[in-house]
Design a protein around this motif. Structure first.
Motif: not given
Length: 567
Positions: A426-435, A460-469, A480-482
């Motif tokens: 998402s964007d740096p505010t973690c509000q608008i998902a891009k992928n 700069t990106y906000c990365v949400n990482l989820t593990l699930g079962d 993260i800053s690319v």
């Protein structure tokens, strides 16, 4: 004698005719009842008995088989929608709301008139007349708006005059509420509300019926009828929401072991009847941890074992209630008895008797306990408890590309082994998902995995990482800053490194030649590992120097693969 009997019978029949011809409220409003209905009920505050006479001349009644919509409203049928904030705790107020829904393209304006909405087409097209009902014009042509209390059509169905509140001339609908053999009349606009105190309402489900009339010059026409069931109870209406971090689906009442569950109690009390009450919450979680008593409506609890558990909650509130009948007191002693007891009595005895009577007067507003209950069966299972990103590394690419990066996220977790991983960039505010990308994962007994994701441009990106079962979903986030990439930059860095190494090799060669000239004595090269290494080292330096002056095709040289500048 026979003629006398006929004459008396005729007189009795004539005497009954006015009674039989007069319509009562329960006749006009209908007699539909719920099973178990009891005719006699306690008096509702502000309501009247439906045995009262109904003015059918001013308020005609729909008869069975009538086409109710045909002549009652211009342009179609009016629908009445009745709602309430039931269930209600006995003693509290329950509120009923009636909203009128007009045919398409019709609405009520600020003056209470019914008008057509602008640029709205119904089945008949656009109307040249902006009004459906222009009651303001009717008022100007009659005595409706003069405020005269003598007008015979400014009254309710039972003959009571309309209350002349501010703006009452704009109220063109009469609502008649009917329940428990009693009625309540109200003048209003297209939406009204009525509150009923339930102290004298019979416990259980009850039926509320509402009949709506509209003004029609000097009379009224029925336009809608509606009914709804409401409930009065002596138990506090209680609802409980259960939530837990990482729980995939709380609605199935399955939760995770070793993570706290938040239990939040919601008491349905729209009239704020319990606002001043002391409320206690008594919890039994069914896991042999004992009884928890709290005055807070929210509580956390952690189950440390898997299995199925029965949750029980009791809510206790102290509310105003009816006082029990006073206990009988012994009669006051006679004067002779009082004289006999006087030596053994102190002076305040007569005063204490008066204070007892005074205390009974002050305690007329008694309090009673009301209870509410909640039960649930919940299941506790294993799940993913925590997830962390412990490292992020930039992945070297064989062919550098501008604004294109690969990054590896090293992830660990606690609890069960995940079956899927999802990343949302998402964007740096973690509000608008891009992928968003989800992949199945296969890991061993230890939860340690590498998640590779591509970034198409710098920023700069906000990365949400989820593990699930199947039962859990654990989330972690990071920023993260690319950086931007220049395809020429790595190559320039490599060439610079090679030039520096080539100059160093040339310098070493010159030194070696000078030393050789100085020591002309010939010494054969010994076949020793150390010398071999040195020889190979010298050859490497010479090769680097040759590459500087004769570069050729550098990409075919395997030594470039070990250069740190190449990505």
């Amino acid at each position: 004698m026979e003629r006398l009997c006929y004459f008396l019978g005729f007189l009795l029949l004539a005497a009954r005719l006015p009674l039989d011809s007069a319509k009562r409220f329960h006749d006009a409003l209908g007699n539909e009842r719920l099973p178990g209905y009891v005719r006699n009920h306690n008096q509702l505050n502000g309501w009247s008995s439906d045995e009262n006479d109904w003015n059918e001349k001013l308020y005609p009644v729909w008869k069975r088989g009538d086409e109710k919509c045909k002549n009652s409203w211009k342009g179609g049928c009016v629908k009445a929608v009745l709602t309430s904030d039931s269930p209600a705790l006995v003693g509290s107020n329950i509120t009923f709301v009636v909203n009128l829904v007009f045919p398409r393209c019709q609405k009520e304006d600020a003056n209470g008139n019914i008008v057509y909405e602008k640029n709205c087409r119904n089945d008949t097209g656009l109307s040249a007349d902006p009004y459906v009902y222009n009651w303001t014009a009717w008022s100007e042509d009659s005595d409706w708006g003069n405020g005269s209390g003598q007008s015979q059509h400014h009254v309710f169905p039972d003959g009571r005059p309309f209350p002349h509140h501010h703006g009452w001339k704009k109220w063109n609908f009469v609502y008649v509420f009917h329940t428990l053999g009693q009625y309540f009349q109200k003048l209003g606009r297209c939406s009204v509300r009525v509150s009923l105190n339930t102290a004298n309402v019979t416990l259980g489900p009850q039926l509320m019926q509402v009949t709506v009339y509209r003004r029609h010059r000097r009379a009224y026409i029925p336009i809608a009828q509606v009914k709804d069931v409401y409930v009065v109870t002596d138990q506090i209406p209680v609802f409980v929401t259960m939530s837990q971090k990482n729980n995939r689906n709380a609605s199935d009442e399955t939760f995770l072991k070793d993570l706290p569950i938040t239990f939040d109690v919601l008491i349905h009390d729209p009239s704020h009847f319990l606002n001043e009450s002391a409320i206690d919450y008594k919890w039994n979680f069914g896991d042999n941890t004992g009884l928890f008593v709290s005055s807070n409506h929210s509580l956390n609890h952690t189950y440390v074992l898997n299995g199925t558990f029965d949750l029980n909650l009791t809510v206790q509130a102290t509310v105003p209630g009816p006082c029990p009948p006073p206990s009988p007191r012994p009669p006051k002693p006679t004067s002779s008895l009082a004289t006999t007891l006087k030596p053994y009595s102190s002076a305040p005895v007569p005063a204490s008797d008066d204070s007892l009577e005074q205390s009974e007067i002050l305690d007329e507003n008694c309090q009673i306990h009301r209870y509410g209950y909640f039960k649930a069966t919940i299941t506790i299972v294993e799940g993913i408890l925590e997830v962390n990103i412990i490292q992020m590394t930039d992945v070297p690419m064989p062919v550098p590309q501008p604004d294109n990066s690969l990054i590896d996220f090293i992830v660990t977790c606690q609890g069960t082994i995940p079956t899927e991983v999802c990343t949302i960039i998402s964007d740096p505010t973690c509000q608008i998902a891009k992928n968003a990308v989800c992949d199945p994962v296969q890991v061993g007994d230890t939860c340690l995995l590498t998640v590779r994701r591509a970034f198409s441009r710098s920023g700069t990106y906000c990365v949400n990482l989820t593990l699930g079962d199947d039962t859990s979903l654990a989330l972690t986030s990071t920023l993260i800053s690319v950086p931007g990439r220049d395809p020429a930059t790595p190559l320039r860095l490599a060439n610079g490194a090679l030039i520096s190494v080539g100059c160093l090799a040339l310098f070493v060669t010159v030194i070696v030649l000078l030393a050789y000239k100085k020591h002309k004595e010939y010494k054969p090269i010994e076949n020793s590992p150390g010398n071999v290494v040195k020889s190979k080292g010298l050859n490497v330096f010479l090769n680097h120097a040759k590459l500087v002056f004769f570069p050729g095709n550098q990409e075919k040289d395997p030594l470039l693969k070990n250069q740190p500048g190449i990505v």
